[in-house]
Enzyme design. Structure first.
Site, PDB file in Angstrom:
ATOM      1  N   THR A   1     -25.224  -9.905  12.174  1.00 38.64           N
ATOM      2  CA  THR A   1     -26.158  -9.629  11.077  1.00 38.64           C
ATOM      3  C   THR A   1     -25.433  -8.888   9.956  1.00 38.64           C
ATOM      4  O   THR A   1     -24.723  -7.913  10.195  1.00 38.64           O
ATOM      5  CB  THR A   1     -27.344  -8.791  11.597  1.00 38.64           C
ATOM      6  OG1 THR A   1     -27.947  -9.533  12.652  1.00 38.64           O
ATOM      7  CG2 THR A   1     -28.375  -8.526  10.513  1.00 38.64           C
TER       8      THR A   1
ATOM      9  N   SER B   1     -11.048  -5.305   0.809  1.00 33.77           N
ATOM     10  CA  SER B   1     -11.756  -4.161   1.400  1.00 33.77           C
ATOM     11  C   SER B   1     -12.385  -3.309   0.300  1.00 33.77           C
ATOM     12  O   SER B   1     -11.688  -2.865  -0.614  1.00 33.77           O
ATOM     13  CB  SER B   1     -10.739  -3.336   2.186  1.00 33.77           C
ATOM     14  OG  SER B   1     -11.357  -2.221   2.741  1.00 33.77           O
ATOM     15  N   ALA B   2     -13.697  -3.059   0.390  1.00 35.70           N
ATOM     16  CA  ALA B   2     -14.418  -2.388  -0.706  1.00 35.70           C
ATOM     17  C   ALA B   2     -14.022  -0.928  -0.912  1.00 35.70           C
ATOM     18  O   ALA B   2     -14.075  -0.418  -2.027  1.00 35.70           O
ATOM     19  CB  ALA B   2     -15.928  -2.473  -0.457  1.00 35.70           C
ATOM     20  N   HIS B   3     -13.594  -0.246   0.174  1.00 38.97           N
ATOM     21  CA  HIS B   3     -13.346   1.198   0.001  1.00 38.97           C
ATOM     22  C   HIS B   3     -12.062   1.496  -0.770  1.00 38.97           C
ATOM     23  O   HIS B   3     -11.756   2.651  -1.051  1.00 38.97           O
ATOM     24  CB  HIS B   3     -13.399   1.936   1.346  1.00 38.97           C
ATOM     25  CG  HIS B   3     -12.237   1.731   2.261  1.00 38.97           C
ATOM     26  ND1 HIS B   3     -11.254   2.674   2.430  1.00 38.97           N
ATOM     27  CD2 HIS B   3     -11.905   0.697   3.077  1.00 38.97           C
ATOM     28  CE1 HIS B   3     -10.377   2.239   3.329  1.00 38.97           C
ATOM     29  NE2 HIS B   3     -10.749   1.045   3.728  1.00 38.97           N
TER      30      HIS B   3
ATOM     31  N   CYS C   1       2.430  10.065  12.897  1.00 36.57           N
ATOM     32  CA  CYS C   1       2.921  11.086  13.818  1.00 36.57           C
ATOM     33  C   CYS C   1       2.800  10.490  15.215  1.00 36.57           C
ATOM     34  O   CYS C   1       1.704  10.327  15.730  1.00 36.57           O
ATOM     35  CB  CYS C   1       2.065  12.334  13.693  1.00 36.57           C
ATOM     36  SG  CYS C   1       2.578  13.625  14.814  1.00 36.57           S
TER      37      CYS C   1
ATOM     38  N   ASN D   1       0.810  -1.228   0.000  1.00 37.96           N
ATOM     39  CA  ASN D   1       0.000   0.000   0.000  1.00 37.96           C
ATOM     40  C   ASN D   1       0.839   1.273   0.000  1.00 37.96           C
ATOM     41  O   ASN D   1       0.345   2.331  -0.359  1.00 37.96           O
ATOM     42  CB  ASN D   1      -0.976   0.006   1.195  1.00 37.96           C
ATOM     43  CG  ASN D   1      -0.278  -0.198   2.511  1.00 37.96           C
ATOM     44  OD1 ASN D   1       0.487  -1.145   2.688  1.00 37.96           O
ATOM     45  ND2 ASN D   1      -0.512   0.690   3.454  1.00 37.96           N
TER      46      ASN D   1
HETATM   47  N1  PLP Z   1      -4.193  -4.001   4.179  1.00 39.66           N
HETATM   48  C1  PLP Z   1      -3.783  -3.042   3.346  1.00 39.66           C
HETATM   49  C2  PLP Z   1      -2.685  -3.327   2.387  1.00 39.66           C
HETATM   50  C3  PLP Z   1      -4.372  -1.773   3.381  1.00 39.66           C
HETATM   51  O1  PLP Z   1      -3.952  -0.824   2.540  1.00 39.66           O
HETATM   52  C4  PLP Z   1      -5.427  -1.543   4.316  1.00 39.66           C
HETATM   53  C5  PLP Z   1      -6.063  -0.211   4.406  1.00 39.66           C
HETATM   54  O2  PLP Z   1      -5.404   0.788   4.511  1.00 39.66           O
HETATM   55  C6  PLP Z   1      -5.838  -2.591   5.136  1.00 39.66           C
HETATM   56  C7  PLP Z   1      -5.200  -3.806   5.051  1.00 39.66           C
HETATM   57  C8  PLP Z   1      -6.978  -2.417   6.112  1.00 39.66           C
HETATM   58  O3  PLP Z   1      -8.203  -2.413   5.439  1.00 39.66           O
HETATM   59  P1  PLP Z   1      -9.523  -1.736   6.083  1.00 39.66           P
HETATM   60  O4  PLP Z   1      -9.338  -0.259   5.977  1.00 39.66           O
HETATM   61  O5  PLP Z   1     -10.658  -2.222   5.248  1.00 39.66           O
HETATM   62  O6  PLP Z   1      -9.618  -2.225   7.488  1.00 39.66           O
END
Ligand code: PLP
Length: 386
Positions: A241, A203-205, A334, A155
């Protein structure tokens, strides 16, 4: 006059597509509990099962292997903790460049269960050292049962794990393989019937869907229970749920991401290539962290750069960009008022390169070439004039 805001932090979270919002609004009218056996409940359940089938279809797996959760963090916690609890995993091999959802979970497993934790080295190019991974796998003490947890796309740097190769290696040594695919689902095609992976988290977002929803893929070869204790939802693998509107939103975002993948990938890759060439032209001493000359060597959505400035300017880099209405990420936390370099960059960059500003820019199809030009202009200003 304030300029238009520029959002280049899509690896942190993405705006929802309008179609997703529309589908979620409709789904919010479905109020019955999906576990109820009456017709209201059955209609709610049908929405969830349709989403599950569509996701399983894309990945070429069985719907029973897709478990909805509240997002990446929950999926990762459930998979790692339940693998130790239910599958007698006694050793986890991971890397220092993983997300904290993995790093903090393995730390707690070490404390709670005495699970052995081994870390694979990261090469100076920001890649997983595959030779070291093989060494760790081959040196596994007799009787230990191993799970490897390595993310598909990093990430912070966009580094891509050769997931097929790692799956082969893990299975060759009898280890299970979990990949945190939070940054790759919706951006990379994944045929899970062809990859030797036992678990993935999503993760959908991160692909223009809602926050607070995701899913785990749990191969039928590995039966694990629920981390949360309660009802028998999700075939006993995730109590609670289901959030129907979130699952429907995830489904729509997932389907649109894969339908538009090649078109949007090409568009976003061009933005990234443009960003790189403008940076090279305007700030010749810029560093590209974990990049090679081939922009496809890392995810097309993410780039991490080091600015050639005095270390004193590190703390103000983000503030400066924010004041200029440009959102990116520093990949740093930080802590106690003092900025710490990111743990990911620390795992492969030399000390002197950690001191100067390192910034992550992450793109989507909502960005424009003008935004890229404006960002490079602003970075040049920051490097030259402050
Ligand atoms: N793993 C990675 C590589 C991510 O970038 C993130 C989110 O920043 C997560 C896990 C965690 O996902 P969530 O925000 O859905 O808890």
């Amino acid at each position: 006059m304030s300029s238009k805001k520029i959002y280049l932090d899509h690896a942190a979270s993405t705006p929802m597509r309008p179609e997703v919002i529309q589908k979620m609004q409709q789904a919010m009218q479905t109020y019955a509990n999906p576990s109820a056996t009456h017709s209201f409940g059955r209609s709610a359940k049908a929405l969830i099962e349709k989403a599950r089938r569509n996701i399983a279809n894309e990945f070429n797996v069985s719907p029973a292997e897709i478990i909805f959760t509240s997002g990446g963090t929950e999926s990762i916690n459930s998979i790692l903790k339940c693998a130790v609890r239910d599958l007698n995993i006694t050793q986890i091999i991971t890397s220092p460049a993983e997300h904290h959802a993995v790093l903090n979970t393995v730390k707690s497993l070490e404390e709670e269960y005495g699970t052995l934790i081994a870390f694979v080295k990261i090469t100076p190019e920001g890649q997983i050292d595959l030779q070291h991974l093989e060494k760790l796998l081959s040196e596994t003490p007799q009787g230990e049962k191993t799970l490897v947890s390595l993310m598909h796309v990093n990430n912070e740097t966009g580094s891509i794990l050769p997931i097929e190769k790692v799956g082969e290696l893990c299975h060759q040594y009898g280890a299970l393989f979990h990949s945190d695919t939070v940054q790759s689902v919706g951006h990379f095609p994944l045929d899970l019937s062809q990859i030797k992976v036992d678990f993935i988290s999503c993760s959908a977002h991160k692909f223009h869907g809602p926050k607070g929803v995701g899913f785990s893929y749990i191969s039928q070869r590995n039966k694990i229970g629920s981390l949360l204790l309660g009802g028998e939802q999700e075939r006993g693998q995730r109590a609670g749920t289901e959030a129907i509107h979130n699952i429907v939103g995830l489904e729509e975002a997932f389907l649109l991401a894969y339908q538009n993948l090649s078109k949007e990938r090409e568009y976003v890759l061009n933005l990234k290539k443009n960003f790189i060439s403008l940076l090279k032209k305007n700030i010749p001493e810029v560093r590209f962290n974990a990049q090679s000359d081939d922009p496809l060597h890392s995810a097309y959505t993410i780039i991490n750069i080091g600015l050639p400035t005095d270390a004193k300017k590190t703390e103000i880099a983000m503030v400066y960009l924010d004041m200029k209405n440009i959102a990116c990420s520093r990949g740093s936390a930080c802590q106690s008022g003092a900025y710490q370099p990111s743990h990911v960059l620390r795992s492969f960059l030399p000390e002197n390169e950690l001191k100067t500003p390192n910034l992550r820019f992450s793109f989507s199809h909502f960005n424009t070439p003008e935004e890229i030009e404006k960002t490079v202009e602003t970075l040049k200003e920051f490097v030259n004039t402050l």
